[in-house]
Design an enzyme around this catalytic site. Structure first.
Site, PDB file in Angstrom:
ATOM      1  CD  GLU A 114      33.448  32.060  38.814  1.00 25.44           C
ATOM      2  OE1 GLU A 114      33.292  33.101  38.174  1.00 25.44           O
ATOM      3  OE2 GLU A 114      34.453  31.832  39.507  1.00 25.44           O
ATOM      4  CG  HIS A 242      41.325  29.487  33.624  1.00 32.81           C
ATOM      5  ND1 HIS A 242      40.382  28.997  32.745  1.00 32.81           N
ATOM      6  CD2 HIS A 242      40.639  30.234  34.527  1.00 32.81           C
ATOM      7  CE1 HIS A 242      39.192  29.443  33.092  1.00 32.81           C
ATOM      8  NE2 HIS A 242      39.325  30.200  34.174  1.00 32.81           N
ATOM      9  NE  ARG A 289      39.262  28.450  38.009  1.00 31.38           N
ATOM     10  CZ  ARG A 289      39.510  29.731  38.197  1.00 31.38           C
ATOM     11  NH1 ARG A 289      40.685  30.129  38.567  1.00 31.38           N
ATOM     12  NH2 ARG A 289      38.552  30.615  38.005  1.00 31.38           N
ATOM     13  CG  HIS A 350      44.305  31.419  35.810  1.00 28.82           C
ATOM     14  ND1 HIS A 350      44.060  32.547  35.045  1.00 28.82           N
ATOM     15  CD2 HIS A 350      43.350  31.411  36.779  1.00 28.82           C
ATOM     16  CE1 HIS A 350      43.017  33.193  35.543  1.00 28.82           C
ATOM     17  NE2 HIS A 350      42.567  32.532  36.596  1.00 28.82           N
ATOM     18  NE  ARG A 385      42.561  31.297  41.997  1.00 30.28           N
ATOM     19  CZ  ARG A 385      41.844  32.098  41.210  1.00 30.28           C
ATOM     20  NH1 ARG A 385      41.029  32.989  41.744  1.00 30.28           N
ATOM     21  NH2 ARG A 385      41.931  32.013  39.900  1.00 30.28           N
TER      22      ARG A 385
END
Length: 527
Positions: A114, A242, A289, A350, A385
């Site tokens: 990811e 997100h 992100r 998110h 994060r």
């Protein structure tokens, strides 16, 4: 009614339940859940769990470095090392509790990659890893004779010396937690739960935003309770949006299109079909992100459009359906065949990187009170994060909290002099519309003024608007009998205030916090 438990756990996601399973052999455990056990952020986590398992190509140093980079070097290195190094043993524990992670033909973990990760290290169960973990833990918790589950119970306040008539301020050095006042949503009565040790595991704050991927129970309850009890709360300005929530107006919460889809090869495009991530980052659609969310936000604002597209049509259709069955079904129900059609996406609130400040044993600044999971600020995430680090953080810190509380619990006794909840002179809320309208206003204020891109003027406007709502709500709370609705609204306003206040205090653009009055040279978004 007064109830006594050795361990009081407020919240029932992966953090609360894994802690319960690790301490229950030592004493009686109460697990407080404001809806049903299934309705936790854990359940909705699609992507997976990050852990170094393929040591032929991956190692702890790489995972640590990836986490530090994603966190914009604001992460606490000791917390990062702890989570990364302890992750494999906690994965083993999850598997022992019945969690099944996908494997390939050779019987090895089928690892995903990811955004922000330098290697394939995400363990997953199709595209509903969180649900698989939550279901397995629910089974284990329900079978344990020492764990009592209180569904439809809502913790209103934690109990401290304040309730014994002692003046407690932010400077008081030895605040102690003796349990919590808990509203039984079935009877409307507020019970006193006394405990030797209390664990806060109430999850995140997504529902304070109009557009969020979180279940609508994510109203920041634990953070607000601890803040009101004069505990330390940190890094609330770092809200992760997100980048790719399914754009379908009217859906609340928004359906998440997992980052793993971009890891699989999906590409972001504007409404005219053009790729755009090359303008923002050499990692393209696999950038972290915060960068992807700001890029999408920028494109939408520049072009005056409500969403962008995620394109996975160039991949093998059968493979796509196999990897992302839930996303395929959901989109198909809206007339979108992801193997042939572009998916409309837009950013949504998110994940919270801050929260109740804790040390490496998950201890908060209030004695006898631990905090674990998304409501806690361990220092792991720093300014942003790294994908799939949250579920593993929850189990690693639940383990730390369990080990520490098992060592010290015999030193504590119950505080017997706690008065029962006093609601004399209160009445049922006169008009529910007062509460529902205020909830909508909080969402609008936060999304409009404290979103992906902020400014000093926007934050000041949020402050002024929230201040009015705060005064109105506190007045209503004092006059009304406790209800889930009024308590959640109070918590949303408290939490929104903390996000906005700590955003005002940070005089730079860093990680997830972007303020156009302190522009970051790497990214100048549309004003």
């Amino acid at each position: 009614m007064i109830q006594k438990f050795d361990f009081l756990i407020i919240g029932s996601g992966i953090a609360g339940m894994s802690y319960a399973l690790k301490v229950a052999h030592k004493g009686k455990v109460a697990l407080i859940c404001k809806t049903e056990l299934e309705e936790a952020n854990t359940f909705f986590a699609q992507g997976g769990v990050a852990s170094v398992t393929n040591t032929l190509v991956d190692n702890f140093e790489k995972h640590i470095e990836d986490t530090m980079i994603a966190g914009d070097w604001l992460s606490d290195r000791a917390a990062v090392e702890k989570v990364v190094r302890e992750a494999p043993s906690q994965i083993k524990q999850l598997i022992e509790w019945g969690v099944e992670f996908d494997k390939n033909e050779k019987g090895e973990f089928d690892l995903h990659r990811e955004g922000g990760h330098s290697e394939f290290r995400i363990l997953h169960h199709k595209d509903n890893t969180g649900a698989e973990i939550q279901d397995s833990l629910i089974k284990a918790v329900k079978q344990h004779p020492n764990i009592t589950i209180f569904e439809k119970h809502f913790a209103i306040e934690i109990i401290t010396q304040h309730h014994l008539g002692v003046t407690v301020t932010r400077q008081t050095p030895d605040i102690e937690c003796y349990g919590a006042y808990v509203l039984d949503l079935n009877t409307g009565k507020v019970d006193t739960f006394l405990s030797k040790v209390t664990l806060m595991a109430t999850g995140g704050v997504g529902a304070i935003y109009q557009t969020t991927t979180n279940p609508l129970v994510a109203t920041g309850d634990g953070i607000a309770m601890v803040y009101r009890a004069k505990g330390t709360v940190k890094d609330m300005e770092f809200i992760q949006f997100h980048p790719t929530a399914l754009y379908h107006p009217g859906d609340r919460p928004s359906f998440l299109i997992t980052e793993a889809m971009r890891g699989y090869g999906a590409v972001l495009r504007t409404l005219d079909g053009k790729e755009f991530m090359q303008k923002y980052d050499p990692r393209l659609s696999l950038a972290p992100r915060d960068i992807v969310a700001r890029a999408i936000d920028n494109e939408m604002k520049n072009r005056g459009e409500d969403h962008v597209y995620l394109d996975v049509t160039h991949k093998d259709p059968e493979e796509t359906k196999k990897h992302f069955p839930n996303i395929y079904e959901k989109c198909l129900s809206l007339g979108i065949d992801i193997t042939r059609d572009y998916i409309p996406v837009a950013p949504a609130a998110h994940y919270l990187c801050g929260g109740i400040k804790v040390d490496l044993d998950a201890r908060s600044s209030i004695n006898r009170l631990y905090a674990v999971g998304e409501c806690s600020c361990t220092g792991l995430h720093g300014g942003n994060r790294l994908a799939s680090n949250s579920l593993i953080e929850a189990v690693v810190y639940a383990d730390a909290a369990a080990k520490h509380s098992l060592k010290v619990i015999d030193n504590y006794s119950y505080q017997e002099n706690i008065p029962e909840w006093n609601d004399e002179g209160t009445v049922e809320p006169e008009e529910m519309v007062l509460i529902t309208q205020s909830v909508k206003e909080v969402g609008q204020i936060m999304s409009t003024y404290v979103g992906i891109v902020r400014s000093n003027l926007r934050l000041k406007r949020a402050w002024d608007r929230l201040d009015i709502l705060y005064e109105e709500t506190e007045d209503l709370f004092k006059r009304s009998k406790a209800s889930k609705e009024i308590c959640e609204l109070r918590n949303m306003i408290n939490t929104g205030y903390l996000v906005m206040r700590q955003a005002m205090d940070r005089k730079e653009s860093r990680g997830l916090h972007y303020n156009i009055d302190y522009p970051h040279p790497d990214f100048i978004p549309h004003k």
